[in-house]
Scaffold this motif. Structure first.
Motif, PDB file in Angstrom:
ATOM      1  N   ARG A 228       0.856  -1.186   0.000  1.00  0.00           N
ATOM      2  CA  ARG A 228       0.000   0.000   0.000  1.00  0.00           C
ATOM      3  C   ARG A 228       0.894   1.239   0.000  1.00  0.00           C
ATOM      4  O   ARG A 228       1.809   1.347   0.804  1.00  0.00           O
ATOM      5  CB  ARG A 228      -0.912  -0.009   1.220  1.00  0.00           C
ATOM      6  CG  ARG A 228      -1.929  -1.147   1.170  1.00  0.00           C
ATOM      7  CD  ARG A 228      -2.852  -1.192   2.374  1.00  0.00           C
ATOM      8  NE  ARG A 228      -2.238  -1.189   3.687  1.00  0.00           N
ATOM      9  CZ  ARG A 228      -1.694  -2.250   4.283  1.00  0.00           C
ATOM     10  NH1 ARG A 228      -1.655  -3.404   3.670  1.00  0.00           N
ATOM     11  NH2 ARG A 228      -1.187  -2.156   5.495  1.00  0.00           N
ATOM     12  N   GLU A 229       0.611   2.149  -0.909  1.00  0.00           N
ATOM     13  CA  GLU A 229       1.383   3.390  -1.013  1.00  0.00           C
ATOM     14  C   GLU A 229       0.483   4.568  -0.680  1.00  0.00           C
ATOM     15  O   GLU A 229      -0.663   4.626  -1.119  1.00  0.00           O
ATOM     16  CB  GLU A 229       1.940   3.546  -2.427  1.00  0.00           C
ATOM     17  CG  GLU A 229       2.810   4.765  -2.592  1.00  0.00           C
ATOM     18  CD  GLU A 229       3.478   4.818  -3.957  1.00  0.00           C
ATOM     19  OE1 GLU A 229       3.506   5.923  -4.536  1.00  0.00           O
ATOM     20  OE2 GLU A 229       3.956   3.775  -4.436  1.00  0.00           O
ATOM     21  N   SER A 230       1.011   5.491   0.097  1.00  0.00           N
ATOM     22  CA  SER A 230       0.257   6.678   0.479  1.00  0.00           C
ATOM     23  C   SER A 230       1.176   7.889   0.406  1.00  0.00           C
ATOM     24  O   SER A 230       2.286   7.857   0.927  1.00  0.00           O
ATOM     25  CB  SER A 230      -0.284   6.502   1.901  1.00  0.00           C
ATOM     26  OG  SER A 230      -1.007   7.639   2.298  1.00  0.00           O
TER      27      SER A 230
ATOM     28  N   SER B  26       1.798  11.936   1.248  1.00  0.00           N
ATOM     29  CA  SER B  26       1.375  12.936   2.228  1.00  0.00           C
ATOM     30  C   SER B  26       0.525  14.013   1.566  1.00  0.00           C
ATOM     31  O   SER B  26       0.550  14.186   0.343  1.00  0.00           O
ATOM     32  CB  SER B  26       2.589  13.574   2.915  1.00  0.00           C
ATOM     33  OG  SER B  26       3.342  14.326   1.991  1.00  0.00           O
TER      34      SER B  26
END
Length: 92
Positions: A51-53, A55
């Motif tokens: 999972r990539e998030s 900012s």
């Protein structure tokens, strides 16, 4: 043991589905570098569930994945290599 004595939870190794969250600078090669290091220390981990998030301001990115942790030496070496990139700010 007294209730006021904090004690770290004990992890039994090998520990499948061990979560790793790596946060750092949002640069084009960040994900590739992090994944290569994780793969070196936890070969064959499932890259399909990363999972990539990014900012809110777009400056940082986090990758969350699961590995099979084999011991504290593996986790420490992984942490050291990740921090050694100069891109990684925090590993949880």
């Amino acid at each position: 043991m007294k209730e006021s004595d904090p004690q770290a939870p004990k992890i039994e190794f090998p520990c499948p589905n061990y979560p790793i969250k790596v946060m750092g600078d949002n640069v084009p090669h960040y994900s590739r570098v992090v994944i290569e290091i994780i793969e070196r220390h936890a070969p064959g981990f499932d890259q399909t569930i990363i999972r990539e998030s990014v900012s809110r301001n777009g400056r940082f990115v986090s990758l969350t994945m699961e590995i099979t942790a084999t011991g504290t030496a593996q986790l420490q070496a992984m942490f050291d290599d990740l921090k050694g990139t100069g891109l990684v700010k925090m590993v949880l």
